[in-house]
Write a protein that holds these residues in place. Structure first.
Motif, short mmCIF file in Angstrom:
data_model
loop_
_atom_site.label_atom_id
_atom_site.label_comp_id
_atom_site.label_asym_id
_atom_site.label_seq_id
_atom_site.Cartn_x
_atom_site.Cartn_y
_atom_site.Cartn_z
N THR A 180 9.16 2.83 6.09
CA THR A 180 8.75 1.74 5.20
C THR A 180 9.26 0.40 5.74
O THR A 180 8.56 -0.61 5.62
CB THR A 180 9.21 1.96 3.75
OG1 THR A 180 10.63 2.19 3.72
CG2 THR A 180 8.48 3.13 3.11
N ASN A 181 10.42 0.37 6.34
CA ASN A 181 10.92 -0.85 6.97
C ASN A 181 10.01 -1.24 8.14
O ASN A 181 9.63 -2.40 8.27
CB ASN A 181 12.36 -0.65 7.44
CG ASN A 181 12.94 -1.92 8.02
OD1 ASN A 181 12.95 -2.95 7.37
ND2 ASN A 181 13.40 -1.84 9.26
N GLU A 182 9.65 -0.28 8.97
CA GLU A 182 8.77 -0.54 10.10
C GLU A 182 7.40 -1.06 9.65
O GLU A 182 6.79 -1.91 10.31
CB GLU A 182 8.61 0.73 10.93
CG GLU A 182 7.76 0.54 12.18
CD GLU A 182 7.62 1.82 12.99
OE1 GLU A 182 8.36 1.98 13.97
OE2 GLU A 182 6.77 2.65 12.61
N SER A 218 0.84 -1.20 0.00
CA SER A 218 0.00 0.00 0.00
C SER A 218 0.88 1.25 0.00
O SER A 218 2.02 1.21 0.44
CB SER A 218 -0.89 0.00 1.24
OG SER A 218 -1.70 -1.17 1.27
N PRO A 219 0.35 2.38 -0.47
CA PRO A 219 1.17 3.59 -0.58
C PRO A 219 1.50 4.23 0.77
O PRO A 219 0.78 4.08 1.75
CB PRO A 219 0.31 4.53 -1.43
CG PRO A 219 -1.08 4.06 -1.26
CD PRO A 219 -1.00 2.58 -1.01
N VAL A 220 2.60 4.96 0.75
CA VAL A 220 3.07 5.72 1.90
C VAL A 220 3.12 7.18 1.48
O VAL A 220 3.85 7.54 0.56
CB VAL A 220 4.46 5.23 2.36
CG1 VAL A 220 5.05 6.15 3.41
CG2 VAL A 220 4.38 3.79 2.86
N SER A 243 8.28 -6.27 -6.18
CA SER A 243 7.60 -7.10 -5.17
C SER A 243 6.17 -6.60 -4.93
O SER A 243 5.92 -5.39 -4.93
CB SER A 243 8.37 -7.02 -3.84
OG SER A 243 7.60 -7.58 -2.79
N PRO A 244 5.23 -7.52 -4.68
CA PRO A 244 3.87 -7.08 -4.33
C PRO A 244 3.82 -6.37 -2.98
O PRO A 244 2.85 -5.68 -2.67
CB PRO A 244 3.05 -8.38 -4.30
CG PRO A 244 4.04 -9.48 -4.20
CD PRO A 244 5.34 -8.98 -4.77
N ASP A 245 4.88 -6.49 -2.18
CA ASP A 245 4.95 -5.82 -0.88
C ASP A 245 5.65 -4.46 -0.94
O ASP A 245 5.90 -3.84 0.09
CB ASP A 245 5.67 -6.71 0.14
CG ASP A 245 4.84 -7.92 0.53
OD1 ASP A 245 3.60 -7.87 0.36
OD2 ASP A 245 5.44 -8.91 1.00
#
Length: 179
Positions: A116-118, A41-43, A127-129
């Motif tokens: 984003t790591n968190e 999902s977007p950030v 990647s889909p993630d």
């Protein structure tokens, strides 16, 4: 994280991104995570400017865009404003070196990588993630937003720059025109 009235703090921001020996400071941010649908999902990162942040800016971003796209939204306070003070008693020389666009841009990069790591986002764009990152700002923060996409396209996928004073910073305009 709980977000009180005073916001949250990213406790590992570099005082000087070109001299790790100077240590770290706490940079304040606000976030809205309730719409986040997880990795992929977007950030949205709303950039602060020449004022202290007293909460999230631009409700359209976190109440509409984040809701519609299942995104995470944060507003990052600019260094040397509000409670985001790299040094308690900076000299003019400190300010000349540390209160600089290049330092602010690297603050954003470091914050985005941390957040984003968190959130469990992959750094692999295939990647889909993978969580696409969108920076948002108006005026000077709009300038920062555009520079993030231009200078750090490996970190930022989209930038929204409203009323960014490019002609002022490029010295193609009378400095008084800004006012």
């Amino acid at each position: 994280h709980k977000q009180g009235q005073g916001g949250l703090f990213f406790k590992e921001q570099m005082i000087d991104h070109y001299n790790e020996g100077m240590g770290v400071f706490q940079q304040r941010y606000y976030e809205k995570i309730d719409h986040f649908e997880g990795p992929g999902s977007p950030v949205f990162v709303i950039l602060g400017g020449e004022d202290p942040l007293e909460g999230l800016l631009y409700p359209f971003v976190y109440d509409h865009l984040a809701l519609e796209y299942g995104g995470y939204a944060a507003a990052l306070e600019h260094r040397f404003f509000g409670e985001s003070m790299p040094l308690t008693n900076p000299t003019n020389a400190d300010l000349h070196h540390l209160l600089a666009v290049r330092q602010a841009l690297l603050d954003i990069v470091r914050f985005v990588e941390y957040k984003t790591n968190e959130l469990g986002c992959s750094r692999d764009r295939s990647s889909p993630d993978y969580c696409p990152v969108i920076t948002v700002g108006g005026s000077y923060p709009g300038f920062l937003s555009a520079l993030m996409r231009f200078n750090h396209s490996d970190v930022v996928d989209i930038s929204y720059a409203s009323s960014a004073p490019f002609n002022l910073y490029s010295h193609h305009l009378d400095p008084g025109a800004y006012y």
